[in-house]
Design an enzyme around this catalytic site. Structure first.
Site, PDB file in Angstrom:
ATOM      1  CG  HIS A  80      -5.635  41.189  10.581  1.00 19.72           C
ATOM      2  ND1 HIS A  80      -5.359  40.240   9.619  1.00 19.72           N
ATOM      3  CD2 HIS A  80      -6.916  40.989  10.972  1.00 19.72           C
ATOM      4  CE1 HIS A  80      -6.446  39.512   9.436  1.00 19.72           C
ATOM      5  NE2 HIS A  80      -7.402  39.928  10.231  1.00 19.72           N
ATOM      6  CG  ASP A 124     -12.687  43.017  15.937  1.00 24.98           C
ATOM      7  OD1 ASP A 124     -13.832  42.854  15.517  1.00 24.98           O
ATOM      8  OD2 ASP A 124     -11.816  42.145  15.907  1.00 24.98           O
TER       9      ASP A 124
HETATM   10  N1  ACO Z   1      -0.804  45.972  20.785  1.00 21.54           N
HETATM   11  C1  ACO Z   1       0.525  46.044  21.036  1.00 21.54           C
HETATM   12  N2  ACO Z   1       1.449  45.288  20.440  1.00 21.54           N
HETATM   13  C2  ACO Z   1       1.006  44.383  19.540  1.00 21.54           C
HETATM   14  C3  ACO Z   1      -0.350  44.245  19.210  1.00 21.54           C
HETATM   15  C4  ACO Z   1      -1.278  45.080  19.866  1.00 21.54           C
HETATM   16  N3  ACO Z   1      -2.589  44.995  19.593  1.00 21.54           N
HETATM   17  N4  ACO Z   1      -0.504  43.269  18.288  1.00 21.54           N
HETATM   18  C5  ACO Z   1       0.730  42.808  18.034  1.00 21.54           C
HETATM   19  N5  ACO Z   1       1.651  43.473  18.782  1.00 21.54           N
HETATM   20  C6  ACO Z   1       3.111  43.298  18.733  1.00 21.54           C
HETATM   21  C7  ACO Z   1       3.529  42.021  19.444  1.00 21.54           C
HETATM   22  O1  ACO Z   1       3.807  42.250  20.817  1.00 21.54           O
HETATM   23  C8  ACO Z   1       4.756  41.647  18.659  1.00 21.54           C
HETATM   24  O2  ACO Z   1       5.808  42.498  19.065  1.00 21.54           O
HETATM   25  P1  ACO Z   1       7.328  41.910  19.146  1.00 21.54           P
HETATM   26  O3  ACO Z   1       7.695  41.608  17.731  1.00 21.54           O
HETATM   27  O4  ACO Z   1       8.128  43.016  19.745  1.00 21.54           O
HETATM   28  O5  ACO Z   1       7.275  40.679  19.995  1.00 21.54           O
HETATM   29  C9  ACO Z   1       4.416  42.043  17.229  1.00 21.54           C
HETATM   30  O6  ACO Z   1       3.476  43.124  17.375  1.00 21.54           O
HETATM   31  C10 ACO Z   1       3.801  40.924  16.389  1.00 21.54           C
HETATM   32  O7  ACO Z   1       2.658  40.400  17.101  1.00 21.54           O
HETATM   33  P2  ACO Z   1       2.160  38.899  16.999  1.00 21.54           P
HETATM   34  O8  ACO Z   1       1.323  38.592  18.184  1.00 21.54           O
HETATM   35  O9  ACO Z   1       3.333  38.000  16.724  1.00 21.54           O
HETATM   36  O10 ACO Z   1       1.297  38.972  15.667  1.00 21.54           O
HETATM   37  P3  ACO Z   1       0.219  37.912  15.198  1.00 21.54           P
HETATM   38  O11 ACO Z   1       0.089  38.076  13.742  1.00 21.54           O
HETATM   39  O12 ACO Z   1       0.549  36.544  15.700  1.00 21.54           O
HETATM   40  O13 ACO Z   1      -1.117  38.367  15.958  1.00 21.54           O
HETATM   41  C11 ACO Z   1      -3.130  39.508  16.485  1.00 21.54           C
HETATM   42  C12 ACO Z   1      -2.150  39.096  15.362  1.00 21.54           C
HETATM   43  C13 ACO Z   1      -3.547  38.271  17.296  1.00 21.54           C
HETATM   44  C14 ACO Z   1      -4.381  40.075  15.810  1.00 21.54           C
HETATM   45  C15 ACO Z   1      -2.462  40.569  17.376  1.00 21.54           C
HETATM   46  O14 ACO Z   1      -2.106  41.694  16.606  1.00 21.54           O
HETATM   47  C16 ACO Z   1      -3.357  41.006  18.551  1.00 21.54           C
HETATM   48  O15 ACO Z   1      -3.360  40.341  19.593  1.00 21.54           O
HETATM   49  N6  ACO Z   1      -4.150  42.124  18.385  1.00 21.54           N
HETATM   50  C17 ACO Z   1      -5.066  42.562  19.404  1.00 21.54           C
HETATM   51  C18 ACO Z   1      -6.355  41.735  19.375  1.00 21.54           C
HETATM   52  C19 ACO Z   1      -7.206  42.041  18.166  1.00 21.54           C
HETATM   53  O16 ACO Z   1      -7.458  43.195  17.838  1.00 21.54           O
HETATM   54  N7  ACO Z   1      -7.691  40.970  17.524  1.00 21.54           N
HETATM   55  C20 ACO Z   1      -8.590  41.083  16.390  1.00 21.54           C
HETATM   56  C21 ACO Z   1      -7.944  40.596  15.138  1.00 21.54           C
HETATM   57  S1  ACO Z   1      -9.010  40.869  13.768  1.00 21.54           S
HETATM   58  C22 ACO Z   1     -10.141  39.640  13.875  1.00 21.54           C
HETATM   59  O17 ACO Z   1      -9.929  38.558  14.316  1.00 21.54           O
HETATM   60  C23 ACO Z   1     -11.456  39.973  13.379  1.00 21.54           C
END
Ligand code: ACO
Length: 426
Positions: free
Chosen positions: A315, A372
Protein backbone atom coordinates in the site's frame (compact mmCIF):
# COMPACT_ATOMS: atom_id res chain seq x y z
CA UNK A 1 6.53 33.48 14.12
CA UNK A 2 6.01 31.58 10.91
CA UNK A 3 8.01 28.37 10.46
CA UNK A 4 9.90 28.29 7.21
CA UNK A 5 12.20 26.00 5.24
CA UNK A 6 15.16 27.42 3.37
CA UNK A 7 16.30 25.73 0.16
CA UNK A 8 19.59 26.56 -1.48
CA UNK A 9 20.31 26.14 -5.19
CA UNK A 10 23.92 24.91 -5.18
CA UNK A 11 24.47 25.96 -8.80
CA UNK A 12 23.75 29.67 -8.11
CA UNK A 13 24.14 29.81 -4.34
CA UNK A 14 20.73 31.53 -4.08
CA UNK A 15 18.46 30.64 -1.15
CA UNK A 16 14.66 30.54 -1.12
CA UNK A 17 12.28 30.43 1.79
CA UNK A 18 9.03 28.49 1.97
CA UNK A 19 6.40 28.50 4.68
CA UNK A 20 5.83 25.35 6.76
CA UNK A 21 2.16 24.74 7.61
CA UNK A 22 1.32 22.44 10.52
CA UNK A 23 -1.35 19.76 10.39
CA UNK A 24 -3.67 18.97 13.33
CA UNK A 25 -2.53 15.34 12.88
CA UNK A 26 0.21 13.89 10.71
CA UNK A 27 3.05 15.51 8.78
CA UNK A 28 3.31 19.27 8.27
CA UNK A 29 3.63 20.56 4.70
CA UNK A 30 6.07 22.91 3.02
CA UNK A 31 4.02 25.33 0.94
CA UNK A 32 5.80 25.36 -2.42
CA UNK A 33 3.03 27.10 -4.38
CA UNK A 34 5.41 30.03 -5.01
CA UNK A 35 8.31 27.71 -5.95
CA UNK A 36 8.10 28.33 -9.71
CA UNK A 37 7.59 32.07 -9.28
CA UNK A 38 10.61 32.28 -6.98
CA UNK A 39 13.00 29.85 -8.66
CA UNK A 40 11.84 29.43 -12.27
CA UNK A 41 11.91 25.66 -11.69
CA UNK A 42 9.25 23.04 -11.07
CA UNK A 43 9.29 20.41 -8.34
CA UNK A 44 9.23 16.78 -9.52
CA UNK A 45 7.32 14.09 -7.60
CA UNK A 46 6.56 11.02 -9.69
CA UNK A 47 3.34 9.43 -8.42
CA UNK A 48 2.92 12.23 -5.84
CA UNK A 49 4.64 10.24 -3.09
CA UNK A 50 5.55 13.46 -1.21
CA UNK A 51 2.79 15.80 -2.33
CA UNK A 52 -0.23 17.00 -0.34
CA UNK A 53 -2.69 18.12 -3.01
CA UNK A 54 -5.33 19.78 -0.83
CA UNK A 55 -6.42 20.85 2.64
CA UNK A 56 -8.98 18.45 4.10
CA UNK A 57 -10.73 17.62 7.39
CA UNK A 58 -12.56 14.49 6.25
CA UNK A 59 -10.29 11.46 6.62
CA UNK A 60 -6.99 10.95 8.38
CA UNK A 61 -4.54 8.09 7.84
CA UNK A 62 -1.37 7.44 9.82
CA UNK A 63 0.32 4.88 7.58
CA UNK A 64 3.13 4.14 10.02
CA UNK A 65 0.75 3.39 12.90
CA UNK A 66 -1.93 1.74 10.74
CA UNK A 67 -4.57 4.27 11.77
CA UNK A 68 -7.65 5.40 9.82
CA UNK A 69 -10.26 7.92 11.00
CA UNK A 70 -13.32 9.43 9.35
CA UNK A 71 -14.08 12.92 10.77
CA UNK A 72 -11.86 12.03 13.72
CA UNK A 73 -13.60 8.71 14.53
CA UNK A 74 -11.42 5.57 14.45
CA UNK A 75 -12.45 3.05 11.79
CA UNK A 76 -12.54 0.28 14.42
CA UNK A 77 -15.22 2.15 16.38
CA UNK A 78 -17.30 2.85 13.29
CA UNK A 79 -17.09 -0.74 12.03
CA UNK A 80 -18.02 -2.14 15.45
CA UNK A 81 -20.71 0.25 16.70
CA UNK A 82 -22.20 1.99 13.67
CA UNK A 83 -23.88 1.12 10.40
CA UNK A 84 -22.78 2.15 6.95
CA UNK A 85 -25.60 4.71 6.73
CA UNK A 86 -24.51 6.30 10.02
CA UNK A 87 -20.99 6.46 8.57
CA UNK A 88 -22.33 8.12 5.41
CA UNK A 89 -24.13 10.69 7.55
CA UNK A 90 -20.95 11.28 9.54
CA UNK A 91 -18.89 11.88 6.40
CA UNK A 92 -21.45 14.23 4.86
CA UNK A 93 -22.41 16.15 8.03
CA UNK A 94 -19.25 15.92 10.20
CA UNK A 95 -21.29 14.34 13.02
CA UNK A 96 -23.02 11.06 13.74
CA UNK A 97 -26.80 11.28 13.40
CA UNK A 98 -29.25 11.11 16.31
CA UNK A 99 -32.18 8.69 15.96
CA UNK A 100 -34.50 11.13 14.14
CA UNK A 101 -31.75 12.31 11.79
CA UNK A 102 -30.84 8.73 10.97
CA UNK A 103 -34.47 7.76 10.30
CA UNK A 104 -34.96 10.73 7.98
CA UNK A 105 -31.67 10.04 6.18
CA UNK A 106 -32.46 6.33 5.81
CA UNK A 107 -35.99 6.98 4.53
CA UNK A 108 -34.81 9.57 2.03
CA UNK A 109 -32.16 7.20 0.67
CA UNK A 110 -34.73 4.41 0.30
CA UNK A 111 -37.00 6.71 -1.69
CA UNK A 112 -34.19 7.95 -3.86
CA UNK A 113 -32.93 4.45 -4.73
CA UNK A 114 -34.97 4.17 -7.96
CA UNK A 115 -33.57 4.94 -11.41
CA UNK A 116 -35.24 6.95 -14.14
CA UNK A 117 -36.81 4.54 -16.65
CA UNK A 118 -34.77 6.22 -19.38
CA UNK A 119 -31.54 5.20 -17.67
CA UNK A 120 -32.57 1.56 -17.88
CA UNK A 121 -32.35 1.80 -21.67
CA UNK A 122 -28.68 2.66 -21.35
CA UNK A 123 -27.89 -0.72 -19.76
CA UNK A 124 -29.66 -2.48 -22.62
CA UNK A 125 -27.19 -1.00 -25.11
CA UNK A 126 -24.25 -2.78 -23.43
CA UNK A 127 -23.34 -6.26 -24.68
CA UNK A 128 -24.16 -8.86 -22.03
CA UNK A 129 -20.95 -10.32 -20.62
CA UNK A 130 -19.31 -6.88 -20.38
CA UNK A 131 -17.70 -5.93 -17.08
CA UNK A 132 -20.15 -4.16 -14.73
CA UNK A 133 -17.52 -1.51 -13.84
CA UNK A 134 -17.69 -0.04 -17.35
CA UNK A 135 -21.49 0.05 -17.19
CA UNK A 136 -21.30 1.62 -13.73
CA UNK A 137 -19.04 4.40 -14.92
CA UNK A 138 -21.19 5.08 -18.01
CA UNK A 139 -24.48 5.02 -16.08
CA UNK A 140 -23.13 7.36 -13.40
CA UNK A 141 -21.99 9.87 -16.02
CA UNK A 142 -25.36 9.54 -17.75
CA UNK A 143 -27.15 10.29 -14.48
CA UNK A 144 -25.83 13.84 -14.79
CA UNK A 145 -28.10 14.35 -17.82
CA UNK A 146 -31.16 13.58 -15.68
CA UNK A 147 -30.22 15.90 -12.82
CA UNK A 148 -28.41 18.77 -14.46
CA UNK A 149 -30.89 21.57 -13.77
CA UNK A 150 -30.99 20.71 -10.07
CA UNK A 151 -27.41 21.72 -9.54
CA UNK A 152 -26.73 25.13 -8.07
CA UNK A 153 -23.02 25.22 -7.56
CA UNK A 154 -23.31 27.87 -4.81
CA UNK A 155 -25.98 26.21 -2.70
CA UNK A 156 -24.77 23.66 -0.17
CA UNK A 157 -28.27 22.21 0.26
CA UNK A 158 -28.17 21.27 -3.39
CA UNK A 159 -24.74 19.67 -3.00
CA UNK A 160 -26.08 17.63 -0.10
CA UNK A 161 -29.12 16.56 -2.10
CA UNK A 162 -26.85 15.62 -5.00
CA UNK A 163 -24.82 13.59 -2.52
CA UNK A 164 -27.73 11.72 -0.97
CA UNK A 165 -29.13 10.95 -4.42
CA UNK A 166 -25.96 9.37 -5.78
CA UNK A 167 -25.34 7.38 -2.58
CA UNK A 168 -28.92 6.08 -2.77
CA UNK A 169 -28.80 5.17 -6.45
CA UNK A 170 -25.38 3.56 -6.67
CA UNK A 171 -26.48 0.12 -5.35
CA UNK A 172 -29.31 0.09 -7.92
CA UNK A 173 -26.93 1.10 -10.73
CA UNK A 174 -24.49 -1.63 -9.66
CA UNK A 175 -27.23 -4.27 -9.40
CA UNK A 176 -28.69 -3.32 -12.81
CA UNK A 177 -25.21 -3.40 -14.38
CA UNK A 178 -24.65 -6.88 -12.99
CA UNK A 179 -28.07 -8.26 -13.93
CA UNK A 180 -27.68 -7.02 -17.48
CA UNK A 181 -24.17 -8.52 -17.69
CA UNK A 182 -25.68 -11.97 -17.03
CA UNK A 183 -28.80 -11.43 -19.13
CA UNK A 184 -31.18 -11.21 -16.15
CA UNK A 185 -34.04 -8.74 -15.89
CA UNK A 186 -33.76 -5.77 -13.52
CA UNK A 187 -35.09 -5.97 -9.99
CA UNK A 188 -36.52 -2.73 -8.62
CA UNK A 189 -35.41 -1.60 -5.15
CA UNK A 190 -37.57 -2.76 -2.23
CA UNK A 191 -37.98 0.24 0.08
CA UNK A 192 -39.00 -1.98 2.99
CA UNK A 193 -35.42 -3.27 3.08
CA UNK A 194 -32.36 -1.53 4.52
CA UNK A 195 -29.70 -0.04 2.22
CA UNK A 196 -27.47 -3.10 2.39
CA UNK A 197 -30.15 -5.82 2.43
CA UNK A 198 -31.84 -4.16 -0.54
CA UNK A 199 -28.62 -4.38 -2.56
CA UNK A 200 -28.29 -8.13 -1.88
CA UNK A 201 -31.96 -8.50 -2.79
CA UNK A 202 -31.56 -6.68 -6.13
CA UNK A 203 -28.61 -8.94 -6.98
CA UNK A 204 -30.16 -12.24 -5.97
CA UNK A 205 -33.92 -12.12 -6.55
CA UNK A 206 -35.72 -13.88 -9.37
CA UNK A 207 -37.35 -11.65 -12.02
CA UNK A 208 -40.67 -11.75 -10.14
CA UNK A 209 -38.93 -10.47 -7.01
CA UNK A 210 -39.02 -13.82 -5.18
CA UNK A 211 -35.96 -15.16 -3.46
CA UNK A 212 -34.57 -18.64 -4.04
CA UNK A 213 -36.69 -21.42 -2.52
CA UNK A 214 -34.77 -24.21 -0.85
CA UNK A 215 -36.11 -27.34 0.87
CA UNK A 216 -36.57 -25.46 4.13
CA UNK A 217 -38.84 -22.88 2.52
CA UNK A 218 -38.18 -19.40 1.17
CA UNK A 219 -34.56 -18.45 1.79
CA UNK A 220 -34.23 -15.00 3.23
CA UNK A 221 -31.11 -12.90 3.19
CA UNK A 222 -29.34 -13.81 6.41
CA UNK A 223 -28.79 -10.96 8.92
CA UNK A 224 -25.13 -11.98 9.25
CA UNK A 225 -24.68 -11.50 5.48
CA UNK A 226 -26.17 -8.01 5.70
CA UNK A 227 -23.99 -7.19 8.70
CA UNK A 228 -20.82 -8.39 6.94
CA UNK A 229 -21.52 -6.46 3.74
CA UNK A 230 -22.46 -3.37 5.73
CA UNK A 231 -19.07 -3.52 7.45
CA UNK A 232 -17.36 -3.90 4.08
CA UNK A 233 -19.16 -0.76 2.84
CA UNK A 234 -18.09 1.14 5.99
CA UNK A 235 -14.44 0.14 5.58
CA UNK A 236 -14.47 1.41 1.98
CA UNK A 237 -16.36 4.67 2.65
CA UNK A 238 -13.41 7.04 2.29
CA UNK A 239 -9.65 6.93 2.14
CA UNK A 240 -8.23 10.43 1.95
CA UNK A 241 -6.50 11.45 -1.32
CA UNK A 242 -6.17 8.01 -2.97
CA UNK A 243 -5.93 7.67 -6.76
CA UNK A 244 -9.67 7.68 -7.56
CA UNK A 245 -10.48 10.48 -5.08
CA UNK A 246 -7.70 12.63 -6.51
CA UNK A 247 -9.24 12.05 -9.95
CA UNK A 248 -12.68 13.08 -8.61
CA UNK A 249 -11.15 16.28 -7.20
CA UNK A 250 -9.25 16.84 -10.44
CA UNK A 251 -12.45 16.66 -12.49
CA UNK A 252 -14.23 18.83 -9.89
CA UNK A 253 -11.50 21.44 -10.39
CA UNK A 254 -12.59 21.91 -14.01
CA UNK A 255 -16.17 22.70 -12.96
CA UNK A 256 -17.72 19.51 -14.40
CA UNK A 257 -20.86 17.92 -12.96
CA UNK A 258 -20.29 15.91 -9.73
CA UNK A 259 -21.67 12.69 -11.21
CA UNK A 260 -19.22 12.95 -14.11
CA UNK A 261 -16.44 13.42 -11.57
CA UNK A 262 -17.63 10.28 -9.75
CA UNK A 263 -17.83 8.40 -13.04
CA UNK A 264 -14.14 9.26 -13.54
CA UNK A 265 -13.42 8.03 -10.02
CA UNK A 266 -15.11 4.73 -10.87
CA UNK A 267 -12.88 4.34 -13.93
CA UNK A 268 -9.78 5.03 -11.86
CA UNK A 269 -10.87 2.57 -9.20
CA UNK A 270 -11.28 -0.24 -11.73
CA UNK A 271 -7.51 -0.67 -12.21
CA UNK A 272 -5.94 -3.60 -10.41
CA UNK A 273 -3.36 -1.42 -8.65
CA UNK A 274 -6.35 0.23 -6.92
CA UNK A 275 -9.88 -1.12 -6.28
CA UNK A 276 -9.66 -3.75 -9.02
CA UNK A 277 -7.24 -5.60 -6.74
CA UNK A 278 -10.10 -7.29 -4.87
CA UNK A 279 -11.20 -9.14 -8.01
CA UNK A 280 -7.57 -9.87 -8.93
CA UNK A 281 -6.85 -11.35 -5.48
CA UNK A 282 -9.52 -14.00 -5.77
CA UNK A 283 -8.55 -14.80 -9.38
CA UNK A 284 -4.95 -15.14 -8.22
CA UNK A 285 -5.89 -17.44 -5.33
CA UNK A 286 -7.87 -19.58 -7.77
CA UNK A 287 -4.96 -19.61 -10.21
CA UNK A 288 -2.56 -20.75 -7.48
CA UNK A 289 -5.12 -23.45 -6.78
CA UNK A 290 -3.49 -25.31 -3.89
CA UNK A 291 -1.35 -24.63 -0.83
CA UNK A 292 1.66 -26.53 -2.21
CA UNK A 293 1.95 -24.06 -5.12
CA UNK A 294 2.22 -20.98 -2.90
CA UNK A 295 6.05 -21.06 -2.68
CA UNK A 296 6.31 -20.97 -6.47
CA UNK A 297 4.20 -17.78 -6.66
CA UNK A 298 5.97 -16.12 -3.74
CA UNK A 299 9.24 -16.71 -5.62
CA UNK A 300 7.71 -15.14 -8.73
CA UNK A 301 6.53 -12.09 -6.73
CA UNK A 302 10.09 -11.61 -5.48
CA UNK A 303 11.76 -12.02 -8.88
CA UNK A 304 12.58 -8.52 -10.25
CA UNK A 305 12.49 -9.92 -13.82
CA UNK A 306 8.94 -11.25 -13.37
CA UNK A 307 6.06 -8.74 -13.54
CA UNK A 308 3.93 -10.95 -11.27
CA UNK A 309 2.82 -9.17 -8.07
CA UNK A 310 1.01 -10.59 -5.09
CA UNK A 311 -2.40 -8.98 -5.38
CA UNK A 312 -3.73 -7.58 -2.11
CA UNK A 313 -0.23 -6.84 -0.81
CA UNK A 314 1.40 -3.47 -0.38
CA UNK A 315 0.00 0.00 0.00
CA UNK A 316 1.27 3.46 -0.79
CA UNK A 317 0.37 4.78 2.64
CA UNK A 318 0.16 1.85 5.08
CA UNK A 319 3.66 0.70 5.98
CA UNK A 320 2.81 -1.27 9.11
CA UNK A 321 -0.62 -2.78 8.60
CA UNK A 322 -3.87 -1.79 6.94
CA UNK A 323 -6.41 -1.38 9.80
CA UNK A 324 -9.24 -2.24 7.41
CA UNK A 325 -7.53 -5.54 6.59
CA UNK A 326 -7.28 -6.34 10.29
CA UNK A 327 -11.02 -5.78 10.76
CA UNK A 328 -11.82 -7.94 7.72
CA UNK A 329 -9.56 -10.74 8.95
CA UNK A 330 -11.55 -10.70 12.21
CA UNK A 331 -14.80 -10.72 10.23
CA UNK A 332 -13.56 -13.64 8.14
CA UNK A 333 -12.89 -15.64 11.33
CA UNK A 334 -16.36 -14.75 12.66
CA UNK A 335 -18.07 -15.84 9.44
CA UNK A 336 -16.13 -19.11 9.20
CA UNK A 337 -18.65 -21.04 11.28
CA UNK A 338 -21.77 -19.34 9.97
CA UNK A 339 -21.24 -19.06 6.24
CA UNK A 340 -19.79 -21.27 3.58
CA UNK A 341 -16.27 -19.82 3.37
CA UNK A 342 -14.15 -21.53 0.71
CA UNK A 343 -11.69 -23.43 2.87
CA UNK A 344 -9.24 -24.11 0.02
CA UNK A 345 -9.02 -20.40 -0.90
CA UNK A 346 -8.68 -19.50 2.78
CA UNK A 347 -5.87 -22.01 3.26
CA UNK A 348 -3.99 -20.62 0.26
CA UNK A 349 -4.55 -17.05 1.51
CA UNK A 350 -3.39 -17.97 5.03
CA UNK A 351 -0.25 -19.63 3.68
CA UNK A 352 0.58 -16.59 1.48
CA UNK A 353 0.05 -14.30 4.44
CA UNK A 354 2.21 -16.48 6.73
CA UNK A 355 5.14 -16.63 4.29
CA UNK A 356 4.94 -13.00 3.23
CA UNK A 357 4.88 -11.71 6.81
CA UNK A 358 8.09 -13.58 7.62
CA UNK A 359 9.95 -13.13 4.34
CA UNK A 360 12.75 -10.56 4.10
CA UNK A 361 11.56 -9.31 0.66
CA UNK A 362 8.13 -8.31 2.02
CA UNK A 363 9.37 -7.13 5.43
CA UNK A 364 12.06 -4.85 4.02
CA UNK A 365 9.59 -3.29 1.57
CA UNK A 366 6.90 -3.00 4.27
CA UNK A 367 4.45 -5.03 2.18
CA UNK A 368 1.46 -6.14 4.28
CA UNK A 369 -1.93 -7.54 3.28
CA UNK A 370 -4.29 -4.70 2.37
CA UNK A 371 -8.11 -4.58 2.54
CA UNK A 372 -8.47 -6.31 -0.83
CA UNK A 373 -6.58 -9.38 0.35
CA UNK A 374 -9.40 -10.35 2.73
CA UNK A 375 -12.53 -8.91 1.12
CA UNK A 376 -12.63 -11.45 -1.74
CA UNK A 377 -13.01 -14.55 0.43
CA UNK A 378 -15.81 -12.85 2.40
CA UNK A 379 -17.60 -11.58 -0.70
CA UNK A 380 -17.42 -15.06 -2.23
CA UNK A 381 -19.09 -16.47 0.90
CA UNK A 382 -21.83 -13.84 0.44
CA UNK A 383 -22.41 -15.30 -3.05
CA UNK A 384 -21.20 -12.07 -4.66
CA UNK A 385 -19.89 -12.81 -8.15
CA UNK A 386 -16.23 -11.86 -8.77
CA UNK A 387 -17.06 -9.13 -11.29
CA UNK A 388 -19.09 -7.39 -8.57
CA UNK A 389 -16.23 -7.10 -6.08
CA UNK A 390 -15.01 -3.75 -7.42
CA UNK A 391 -18.59 -2.41 -7.86
CA UNK A 392 -19.08 -3.20 -4.14
CA UNK A 393 -16.05 -0.99 -3.48
CA UNK A 394 -17.72 1.70 -5.62
CA UNK A 395 -20.95 1.52 -3.59
CA UNK A 396 -19.00 1.98 -0.36
CA UNK A 397 -16.71 4.73 -1.73
CA UNK A 398 -19.37 6.87 -3.45
CA UNK A 399 -20.07 8.76 -0.22
CA UNK A 400 -16.36 9.48 0.18
CA UNK A 401 -16.01 10.77 -3.37
CA UNK A 402 -19.03 13.07 -3.09
CA UNK A 403 -17.95 14.31 0.37
CA UNK A 404 -14.53 15.18 -1.05
CA UNK A 405 -16.24 16.83 -4.04
CA UNK A 406 -18.30 19.02 -1.68
CA UNK A 407 -15.22 19.94 0.35
CA UNK A 408 -13.44 20.90 -2.87
CA UNK A 409 -16.35 23.10 -3.98
CA UNK A 410 -16.66 24.85 -0.63
CA UNK A 411 -12.98 25.77 -0.59
CA UNK A 412 -12.81 29.02 -2.52
CA UNK A 413 -9.00 28.89 -2.70
CA UNK A 414 -8.89 25.77 -4.89
CA UNK A 415 -7.55 26.01 -8.44
CA UNK A 416 -7.82 23.89 -11.56
CA UNK A 417 -5.58 20.80 -11.12
CA UNK A 418 -2.86 21.48 -13.66
CA UNK A 419 0.58 19.95 -13.00
CA UNK A 420 3.62 20.67 -15.15
CA UNK A 421 6.27 18.35 -16.58
CA UNK A 422 9.96 17.73 -17.05
CA UNK A 423 10.21 17.94 -20.84
CA UNK A 424 12.82 15.65 -22.40
CA UNK A 425 11.53 15.57 -25.98
CA UNK A 426 12.81 17.18 -29.20
N1 ACO B 1 4.02 -7.98 -4.72
C1 ACO B 1 5.37 -8.01 -4.87
N2 ACO B 1 6.16 -6.94 -4.78
C2 ACO B 1 5.56 -5.76 -4.54
C3 ACO B 1 4.17 -5.63 -4.36
C4 ACO B 1 3.39 -6.80 -4.45
N3 ACO B 1 2.06 -6.75 -4.29
N4 ACO B 1 3.85 -4.34 -4.13
C5 ACO B 1 5.01 -3.66 -4.16
N5 ACO B 1 6.05 -4.51 -4.40
C6 ACO B 1 7.47 -4.15 -4.44
C7 ACO B 1 7.82 -3.43 -5.74
O1 ACO B 1 8.23 -4.33 -6.75
C8 ACO B 1 8.93 -2.53 -5.28
O2 ACO B 1 10.10 -3.32 -5.13
P1 ACO B 1 11.55 -2.69 -5.50
O3 ACO B 1 11.77 -1.62 -4.49
O4 ACO B 1 12.50 -3.83 -5.38
O5 ACO B 1 11.44 -2.14 -6.89
C9 ACO B 1 8.52 -2.12 -3.87
O6 ACO B 1 7.71 -3.21 -3.40
C10 ACO B 1 7.73 -0.81 -3.80
O7 ACO B 1 6.60 -0.91 -4.69
P2 ACO B 1 5.95 0.32 -5.44
O8 ACO B 1 5.19 -0.18 -6.61
O9 ACO B 1 7.00 1.36 -5.70
O10 ACO B 1 5.00 0.88 -4.30
P3 ACO B 1 3.78 1.87 -4.51
O11 ACO B 1 3.55 2.52 -3.21
O12 ACO B 1 4.01 2.77 -5.68
O13 ACO B 1 2.56 0.91 -4.91
C11 ACO B 1 0.72 -0.58 -4.74
C12 ACO B 1 1.56 0.50 -4.02
C13 ACO B 1 0.25 -0.05 -6.11
C14 ACO B 1 -0.51 -0.84 -3.88
C15 ACO B 1 1.56 -1.86 -4.89
O14 ACO B 1 1.97 -2.32 -3.62
C16 ACO B 1 0.82 -2.98 -5.64
O15 ACO B 1 0.83 -3.00 -6.87
N6 ACO B 1 0.13 -3.91 -4.89
C17 ACO B 1 -0.66 -4.95 -5.51
C18 ACO B 1 -2.02 -4.42 -5.95
C19 ACO B 1 -2.93 -4.12 -4.79
O16 ACO B 1 -3.09 -4.92 -3.88
N7 ACO B 1 -3.57 -2.94 -4.85
C20 ACO B 1 -4.54 -2.53 -3.86
C21 ACO B 1 -4.05 -1.36 -3.07
S1 ACO B 1 -5.19 -0.97 -1.79
C22 ACO B 1 -6.43 -0.16 -2.58
O17 ACO B 1 -6.29 0.52 -3.54
C23 ACO B 1 -7.74 -0.33 -2.00
Amino acid sequence: MKSTMTMTDNTTGKSYEFEIKDATRGPSVVDISSFYAQTGMFTFDNGYTSTASCVSDITFIDGAKGELRYRGKPIEELAKNHTYLETCYLLLNSKLPNKEELNAFDLELRHRSFLHEGLKNLFLTFPSGGHPMAALSAATATLSTFFYSHLNINDENEYQEMARRIVAKMPTIAAFAYRHSIGASFIQPDITKSFTENFLYMLRAYPNGHMHIDPEGERVIKPIEVEALDTIFTLHADHEQNASTSIVRGVASTGAHPYVAISSGISALWGRAHGGANESVIKQLEMIGSVDRVDEFIARAKDPKDEFRLMGFGHRVYKNFDPRAKILKGLQDKLKDELNLDSNLMQIANKIEEIALSDEYFISRKLYPNIDFYSGVILTALQIPKTMFTPIFVIGRTVGWITQWIEFKKDKTTKIARPRQLYLGK
